[in-house]
Design a protein around this motif. Structure first.
Motif, PDB file in Angstrom:
ATOM      1  N   THR A 209       0.834  -1.207   0.000  1.00 34.22           N
ATOM      2  CA  THR A 209       0.000   0.000   0.000  1.00 34.22           C
ATOM      3  C   THR A 209       0.866   1.252   0.000  1.00 34.22           C
ATOM      4  O   THR A 209       0.589   2.221  -0.728  1.00 34.22           O
ATOM      5  CB  THR A 209      -0.940   0.005   1.217  1.00 34.22           C
ATOM      6  N   ALA A 210       1.924   1.250   0.816  1.00 34.71           N
ATOM      7  CA  ALA A 210       2.834   2.402   0.850  1.00 34.71           C
ATOM      8  C   ALA A 210       3.543   2.576  -0.487  1.00 34.71           C
ATOM      9  O   ALA A 210       3.777   3.707  -0.938  1.00 34.71           O
ATOM     10  CB  ALA A 210       3.857   2.229   1.980  1.00 34.71           C
ATOM     11  N   ALA A 211       3.889   1.456  -1.143  1.00 34.32           N
ATOM     12  CA  ALA A 211       4.548   1.538  -2.447  1.00 34.32           C
ATOM     13  C   ALA A 211       3.605   2.135  -3.500  1.00 34.32           C
ATOM     14  O   ALA A 211       4.004   3.003  -4.289  1.00 34.32           O
ATOM     15  CB  ALA A 211       5.022   0.150  -2.882  1.00 34.32           C
ATOM     16  N   VAL A 212       2.343   1.683  -3.505  1.00 32.26           N
ATOM     17  CA  VAL A 212       1.357   2.238  -4.432  1.00 32.26           C
ATOM     18  C   VAL A 212       1.165   3.723  -4.169  1.00 32.26           C
ATOM     19  O   VAL A 212       1.112   4.542  -5.100  1.00 32.26           O
ATOM     20  CB  VAL A 212       0.017   1.485  -4.304  1.00 32.26           C
ATOM     21  N   THR A 213       1.067   4.086  -2.889  1.00 32.33           N
ATOM     22  CA  THR A 213       0.889   5.489  -2.523  1.00 32.33           C
ATOM     23  C   THR A 213       2.056   6.341  -2.990  1.00 32.33           C
ATOM     24  O   THR A 213       1.877   7.454  -3.516  1.00 32.33           O
ATOM     25  CB  THR A 213       0.728   5.623  -1.000  1.00 32.33           C
ATOM     26  N   THR A 214       3.273   5.829  -2.826  1.00 37.33           N
ATOM     27  CA  THR A 214       4.466   6.573  -3.232  1.00 37.33           C
ATOM     28  C   THR A 214       4.470   6.827  -4.740  1.00 37.33           C
ATOM     29  O   THR A 214       4.760   7.937  -5.196  1.00 37.33           O
ATOM     30  CB  THR A 214       5.737   5.799  -2.834  1.00 37.33           C
ATOM     31  N   VAL A 215       4.143   5.790  -5.530  1.00 38.14           N
ATOM     32  CA  VAL A 215       4.109   5.946  -6.986  1.00 38.14           C
ATOM     33  C   VAL A 215       3.041   6.955  -7.391  1.00 38.14           C
ATOM     34  O   VAL A 215       3.264   7.830  -8.242  1.00 38.14           O
ATOM     35  CB  VAL A 215       3.857   4.583  -7.664  1.00 38.14           C
ATOM     36  N   LEU A 216       1.864   6.856  -6.775  1.00 38.46           N
ATOM     37  CA  LEU A 216       0.776   7.776  -7.108  1.00 38.46           C
ATOM     38  C   LEU A 216       1.116   9.217  -6.728  1.00 38.46           C
ATOM     39  O   LEU A 216       0.807  10.155  -7.476  1.00 38.46           O
ATOM     40  CB  LEU A 216      -0.517   7.340  -6.401  1.00 38.46           C
ATOM     41  N   GLN A 217       1.768   9.400  -5.568  1.00 37.55           N
ATOM     42  CA  GLN A 217       2.154  10.746  -5.145  1.00 37.55           C
ATOM     43  C   GLN A 217       3.193  11.330  -6.102  1.00 37.55           C
ATOM     44  O   GLN A 217       3.125  12.511  -6.469  1.00 37.55           O
ATOM     45  CB  GLN A 217       2.723  10.717  -3.719  1.00 37.55           C
ATOM     46  N   THR A 220       1.237  11.949  -9.524  1.00 33.23           N
ATOM     47  CA  THR A 220       0.153  12.929  -9.499  1.00 33.23           C
ATOM     48  C   THR A 220       0.572  14.278  -8.924  1.00 33.23           C
ATOM     49  O   THR A 220       0.265  15.333  -9.497  1.00 33.23           O
ATOM     50  CB  THR A 220      -1.038  12.381  -8.684  1.00 33.23           C
ATOM     51  N   ASN A 221       1.263  14.269  -7.782  1.00 29.69           N
ATOM     52  CA  ASN A 221       1.548  15.511  -7.062  1.00 29.69           C
ATOM     53  C   ASN A 221       3.010  15.929  -7.071  1.00 29.69           C
ATOM     54  O   ASN A 221       3.336  17.026  -6.623  1.00 29.69           O
ATOM     55  CB  ASN A 221       1.068  15.375  -5.608  1.00 29.69           C
ATOM     56  N   GLN A 222       3.918  15.050  -7.559  1.00 27.78           N
ATOM     57  CA  GLN A 222       5.359  15.358  -7.618  1.00 27.78           C
ATOM     58  C   GLN A 222       5.876  15.861  -6.265  1.00 27.78           C
ATOM     59  O   GLN A 222       6.525  16.898  -6.161  1.00 27.78           O
ATOM     60  CB  GLN A 222       5.667  16.398  -8.697  1.00 27.78           C
ATOM     61  N   THR A 223       5.599  15.099  -5.195  1.00 25.72           N
ATOM     62  CA  THR A 223       5.978  15.538  -3.855  1.00 25.72           C
ATOM     63  C   THR A 223       6.973  14.589  -3.182  1.00 25.72           C
ATOM     64  O   THR A 223       7.077  14.569  -1.957  1.00 25.72           O
ATOM     65  CB  THR A 223       4.722  15.664  -2.969  1.00 25.72           C
ATOM     66  N   ILE A 224       7.700  13.802  -3.968  1.00 24.05           N
ATOM     67  CA  ILE A 224       8.694  12.886  -3.407  1.00 24.05           C
ATOM     68  C   ILE A 224      10.077  13.521  -3.490  1.00 24.05           C
ATOM     69  O   ILE A 224      10.519  13.915  -4.571  1.00 24.05           O
ATOM     70  CB  ILE A 224       8.715  11.537  -4.157  1.00 24.05           C
TER      71      ILE A 224
END
Length: 292
Positions: A209-217, A220-224
């Motif tokens: 779930t954290a991996a999916v969230t990281t990819v989506l962030q 989508t939001n370019q916040t990594i």
């Protein structure tokens, strides 16, 4: 900071996402970056723990997969809400409020349970207090769409399983947490999952779930912040080794009490930031939400 959170992760057996995100915020990193980047710390710690549990065959892959399906849906909704709040300029406030409410509630319940356990242990002459046994039935077991989970010896409705994963997915996207400090008690007391497979199954679901969230962030939001995430991972891996060694010297009820106090302390610190007047009443922010 990564080593400190890694130490606490190893000591208490949690992912540490609910600690690393507030600490990054205290370090004047914008909540948008802190939430998205903090999820990487959760991936690293969860993968290490899940691998060890997989080798011991203490993961219910079928149950973890159903939780992951719900978590993926929750992550999609959570990332959308994250972007919406960021566009409206309310992300900082929303993240802080969610942390204050969630940490305050969870920490209070954990501290109450830990104190009762310590008192019961003292009255019984030092013997560990008995926990509620899995296998008994409650209202959850009366729901439709039941499914068998052989590894956990369960026959329960898939509805609460998907709902739990969905809720954890939303939290992971908006708050940068793995949600293990909510999922583990829910699996034990709500779904009645046997204790020996709870931790491994929880880590399995949290990792993906954290991996999916990281990819989506990132998409989508370019916040990594890749550099920050890498440094946190290095520190976390080192600190976790010392935390595991330290945790062996304390009893379970003592560890839960210390974790509850820590959770409450972080919640109070964030709450004070919401009510205490800051030194600078105004700040300039770029379109990405970062303070100039």
């Amino acid at each position: 900071m990564g080593a400190a959170v890694g130490f606490l992760s190893g000591l208490f057996g949690v992912g540490g996402g609910f600690l690393i995100t507030p600490l990054l915020i205290f370090y004047n990193i914008s909540p948008a970056i802190a939430v998205a980047t903090g999820a990487n710390q959760v991936i690293a710690s969860s993968f290490s723990g899940a691998l060890a549990h997989y080798k011991r065959r203490t993961i219910d892959l079928k149950l973890g997969t159903m939780l992951l399906i719900g978590g993926t849906g929750g992550s999609l909704i959570g990332v959308w809400l994250f972007g919406l709040l960021r566009t409206l300029g309310q992300l900082d406030l929303a993240v802080s409020l969610l942390y204050v409410v969630l940490l305050g509630t969870t920490g209070g319940l954990m501290l109450n349970e830990s104190i009762r356990s310590l008192i019961a242990s003292r009255r019984s002459g030092g013997a560990p207090a008995s926990l509620r046994r899995p296998g008994t039935h409650n209202w959850v077991h009366g729901l439709p769409l039941k499914m068998r989970f052989p590894a956990s010896r369960l026959y329960v409705s898939v509805i609460p399983v998907l709902a739990l994963g969905f809720f954890i997915g939303i939290l992971a996207a908006i708050m940068g947490v793995g949600g293990g400090f909510i999922m583990v008690p829910a699996m034990i007391y709500l779904l009645r999952v046997p204790t020996n497979v709870v931790i491994g199954t929880s880590l399995f679901q949290i990792m993906f779930t954290a991996a999916v969230t990281t990819v989506l962030q990132a998409w989508t939001n370019q916040t990594i912040d890749v550099v920050l995430a890498f440094l946190l991972m290095i520190g976390g891996v080192i600190g976790a080794q010392f935390g595991v060694s330290a945790g062996r010297k304390l009893r379970g009820d003592q560890l839960r009490a210390l974790l509850a106090i820590l959770v409450l302390a972080v919640g109070v610190r964030l709450g004070l930031e919401l009510v205490v007047e800051p030194d600078a009443l105004y700040s300039l922010a770029s379109p990405t939400g970062e303070v100039e």
